[in-house]
Design a protein around this motif. Structure first.
Motif, PDB file in Angstrom:
ATOM      1  N   ALA A   1       0.826  -1.203   0.000  1.00 50.54           N
ATOM      2  CA  ALA A   1       0.000   0.000   0.000  1.00 50.54           C
ATOM      3  C   ALA A   1       0.861   1.255   0.000  1.00 50.54           C
ATOM      4  CB  ALA A   1      -0.942   0.015   1.205  1.00 50.54           C
ATOM      5  N   TYR A   2       0.367   2.275  -0.714  1.00 50.30           N
ATOM      6  CA  TYR A   2       0.955   3.607  -0.663  1.00 50.30           C
ATOM      7  C   TYR A   2      -0.161   4.563  -0.265  1.00 50.30           C
ATOM      8  CZ  TYR A   2       2.769   8.112  -2.115  1.00 50.30           C
ATOM      9  OH  TYR A   2       3.164   9.429  -2.127  1.00 50.30           O
ATOM     10  N   LEU A   3      -0.005   5.214   0.880  1.00 49.48           N
ATOM     11  CA  LEU A   3      -1.047   6.062   1.419  1.00 49.48           C
ATOM     12  C   LEU A   3      -0.515   7.475   1.630  1.00 49.48           C
ATOM     13  CD1 LEU A   3      -2.383   3.632   4.195  1.00 49.48           C
ATOM     14  CD2 LEU A   3      -3.185   3.834   1.829  1.00 49.48           C
ATOM     15  N   GLU A   4      -1.321   8.475   1.252  1.00 46.69           N
ATOM     16  CA  GLU A   4      -0.988   9.873   1.511  1.00 46.69           C
ATOM     17  C   GLU A   4      -2.037  10.462   2.448  1.00 46.69           C
ATOM     18  OE1 GLU A   4      -0.692  12.066  -2.108  1.00 46.69           O
ATOM     19  OE2 GLU A   4       1.114  11.008  -2.793  1.00 46.69           O
ATOM     20  N   HIS A   5      -1.588  11.349   3.339  1.00 39.68           N
ATOM     21  CA  HIS A   5      -2.492  12.001   4.277  1.00 39.68           C
ATOM     22  C   HIS A   5      -2.321  13.511   4.183  1.00 39.68           C
ATOM     23  CE1 HIS A   5      -2.057   7.907   5.879  1.00 39.68           C
ATOM     24  NE2 HIS A   5      -3.248   8.078   6.395  1.00 39.68           N
ATOM     25  N   ASP A   6      -3.393  14.232   4.448  1.00 40.81           N
ATOM     26  CA  ASP A   6      -3.313  15.686   4.409  1.00 40.81           C
ATOM     27  C   ASP A   6      -2.746  16.217   5.730  1.00 40.81           C
ATOM     28  OD1 ASP A   6      -5.379  15.657   6.304  1.00 40.81           O
ATOM     29  OD2 ASP A   6      -6.938  16.071   4.820  1.00 40.81           O
ATOM     30  N   ALA A   7      -2.701  17.534   5.853  1.00 35.12           N
ATOM     31  CA  ALA A   7      -2.088  18.159   7.026  1.00 35.12           C
ATOM     32  C   ALA A   7      -2.807  17.810   8.318  1.00 35.12           C
ATOM     33  CB  ALA A   7      -2.060  19.671   6.842  1.00 35.12           C
ATOM     34  N   ASP A   8      -4.075  17.445   8.217  1.00 32.48           N
ATOM     35  CA  ASP A   8      -4.849  17.075   9.401  1.00 32.48           C
ATOM     36  C   ASP A   8      -4.811  15.575   9.697  1.00 32.48           C
ATOM     37  OD1 ASP A   8      -5.723  19.733   9.838  1.00 32.48           O
ATOM     38  OD2 ASP A   8      -7.246  19.489   8.280  1.00 32.48           O
ATOM     39  N   GLY A   9      -4.036  14.842   8.909  1.00 35.82           N
ATOM     40  CA  GLY A   9      -3.920  13.412   9.132  1.00 35.82           C
ATOM     41  C   GLY A   9      -4.981  12.579   8.449  1.00 35.82           C
ATOM     42  N   ASN A  10      -5.819  13.203   7.614  1.00 35.14           N
ATOM     43  CA  ASN A  10      -6.861  12.464   6.904  1.00 35.14           C
ATOM     44  C   ASN A  10      -6.312  11.824   5.642  1.00 35.14           C
ATOM     45  OD1 ASN A  10      -9.015  13.327   8.695  1.00 35.14           O
ATOM     46  ND2 ASN A  10      -8.823  15.343   7.740  1.00 35.14           N
ATOM     47  N   LEU A  11      -6.768  10.625   5.336  1.00 34.08           N
ATOM     48  CA  LEU A  11      -6.339   9.944   4.128  1.00 34.08           C
ATOM     49  C   LEU A  11      -6.762  10.750   2.904  1.00 34.08           C
ATOM     50  CD1 LEU A  11      -5.037   7.300   3.006  1.00 34.08           C
ATOM     51  CD2 LEU A  11      -7.370   6.374   2.871  1.00 34.08           C
ATOM     52  N   SER A  12      -5.811  11.053   2.013  1.00 40.64           N
ATOM     53  CA  SER A  12      -6.115  11.867   0.838  1.00 40.64           C
ATOM     54  C   SER A  12      -5.875  11.132  -0.474  1.00 40.64           C
ATOM     55  CB  SER A  12      -5.285  13.156   0.863  1.00 40.64           C
ATOM     56  OG  SER A  12      -3.887  12.854   0.915  1.00 40.64           O
ATOM     57  N   TYR A  13      -5.156  10.020  -0.430  1.00 42.10           N
ATOM     58  CA  TYR A  13      -4.888   9.226  -1.637  1.00 42.10           C
ATOM     59  C   TYR A  13      -4.445   7.842  -1.189  1.00 42.10           C
ATOM     60  CZ  TYR A  13      -2.681   7.632  -5.989  1.00 42.10           C
ATOM     61  OH  TYR A  13      -2.331   6.918  -7.111  1.00 42.10           O
ATOM     62  N   ALA A  14      -4.930   6.826  -1.900  1.00 38.98           N
ATOM     63  CA  ALA A  14      -4.545   5.452  -1.560  1.00 38.98           C
ATOM     64  C   ALA A  14      -4.367   4.637  -2.824  1.00 38.98           C
ATOM     65  CB  ALA A  14      -5.612   4.815  -0.681  1.00 38.98           C
ATOM     66  N   GLU A  15      -3.251   3.949  -2.905  1.00 42.46           N
ATOM     67  CA  GLU A  15      -2.983   3.063  -4.044  1.00 42.46           C
ATOM     68  C   GLU A  15      -2.459   1.745  -3.485  1.00 42.46           C
ATOM     69  OE1 GLU A  15      -0.428   2.973  -8.221  1.00 42.46           O
ATOM     70  OE2 GLU A  15      -0.710   4.855  -7.133  1.00 42.46           O
ATOM     71  N   PHE A  16      -2.886   0.640  -4.105  1.00 43.72           N
ATOM     72  CA  PHE A  16      -2.575  -0.669  -3.553  1.00 43.72           C
ATOM     73  C   PHE A  16      -1.857  -1.536  -4.585  1.00 43.72           C
ATOM     74  CE2 PHE A  16      -6.190   1.129  -1.404  1.00 43.72           C
ATOM     75  CZ  PHE A  16      -5.804   1.017  -0.075  1.00 43.72           C
ATOM     76  N   HIS A  17      -0.848  -2.227  -4.097  1.00 42.28           N
ATOM     77  CA  HIS A  17      -0.011  -3.101  -4.924  1.00 42.28           C
ATOM     78  C   HIS A  17      -0.391  -4.547  -4.692  1.00 42.28           C
ATOM     79  CE1 HIS A  17       3.492  -5.276  -6.342  1.00 42.28           C
ATOM     80  NE2 HIS A  17       3.834  -5.605  -5.105  1.00 42.28           N
ATOM     81  N   ARG A  18      -0.434  -5.317  -5.782  1.00 37.41           N
ATOM     82  CA  ARG A  18      -0.600  -6.774  -5.683  1.00 37.41           C
ATOM     83  C   ARG A  18       0.582  -7.454  -6.332  1.00 37.41           C
ATOM     84  NH1 ARG A  18      -5.605  -3.596  -5.620  1.00 37.41           N
ATOM     85  NH2 ARG A  18      -6.341  -4.234  -3.559  1.00 37.41           N
ATOM     86  N   THR A  19       1.150  -8.422  -5.632  1.00 37.33           N
ATOM     87  CA  THR A  19       2.172  -9.245  -6.251  1.00 37.33           C
ATOM     88  C   THR A  19       1.515 -10.095  -7.320  1.00 37.33           C
ATOM     89  OG1 THR A  19       1.888 -11.128  -4.767  1.00 37.33           O
ATOM     90  CG2 THR A  19       3.392  -9.373  -4.044  1.00 37.33           C
TER      91      THR A  19
END
Length: 245
Positions: A173-191
């Motif tokens: 998983a690659y997760l980004e959060h905004d300045a308030d700690g809220n999830l703002s983007y999520a991308e998931f990897h599968r082998t």
């Protein structure tokens, strides 16, 4: 806490205009991947006769260039996307729906073909649940085709010229959060094993073929992390061709 679906919906709503400005050629027709493999050449959905009688669903259609291309070739072609911003860039008159891939607004066994050209699946945490929904709306014997980032690309930074593996293949998983700690983007990897298990072992699909498109000799477009420098050495995209069982 904001779910990956809601975070990515907001992200793509906000990024839709910039995304279309950056990739006009890729978004002009039915291309399966940044290697610019076109459905007119690949026939991954089936031959012309089969397609002409088929009901087709595009999963995560974005602005729907693929669905648009299918309008005069399929018996019926529709698509959905979670982002209204992306859908707003689609040609007018297409039969499109705003929906989450985890809750499809379609009847059981209502499609002959479902496909996704780099849409939806990389941004869904629960791949099994999404595939179960796709299987539900596909008739037995129906076709599923998914193109996605090749699993080995995950280990390289998001830089088209970087040829050094720096990330773990097993970090999913690659997760980004905004300045308030809220999830703002999520991308998931599968082998590769994750994909096989999700589709064939648990998902109700038989994998008929797996394609790894080579970089075309005459293609000089850099598309995000995809480039000739990388594409001539290792694959950037993978395509699964499956049958619903």
């Amino acid at each position: 806490m904001q779910t990956p679906s809601r975070a990515n919906q907001s992200f793509w709503d906000n990024d839709a205009a910039a995304y279309h400005a950056a990739h006009p050629r890729y978004l002009s027709s039915f291309y399966w991947c940044p290697e610019m493999l076109h459905e007119a050449d690949a026939h991954l959905l089936g031959d012309a006769a089969f397609l002409a009688a088929a009901r087709v669903l595009e999963i995560g259609c974005g602005s729907a260039p693929c669905t648009a291309w299918l309008q005069d070739k399929a018996g019926f072609a529709t698509g959905f996307d979670i982002s209204r911003g992306m859908l707003s860039h689609a040609p007018s008159g297409l039969p499109l729906v705003q929906a989450d891939a985890l809750v499809l607004p379609y009847a059981d066994e209502s499609f002959d073909i479902a496909f996704s050209a780099f849409g939806a699946f990389p941004f869904i945490a629960d791949l099994a649940a999404a595939l179960a929904e796709v299987r539900r709306v596909l008739r037995p014997g129906g076709r599923l085709v998914i193109s996605a980032t090749h699993p080995m690309r995950w280990i390289f930074p998001d830089d088209p010229l970087n040829l050094t593996a720096e990330l773990s293949y097993f970090d999913r998983a690659y997760l980004e959060h905004d300045a308030d700690g809220n999830l703002s983007y999520a991308e998931f990897h599968r082998t590769l094993g994750d994909w096989v298990r999700a589709l064939q072992t648990r998902g109700g699909f038989l994998i008929e073929d797996v394609l790894e498109p080579e970089w075309p000799q005459d293609l000089d477009i850099t598309w995000g992390q995809w480039s000739r420098e990388r594409g001539e050495i290792f694959p950037g995209s993978i395509i699964f061709i499956c049958t619903a069982v």
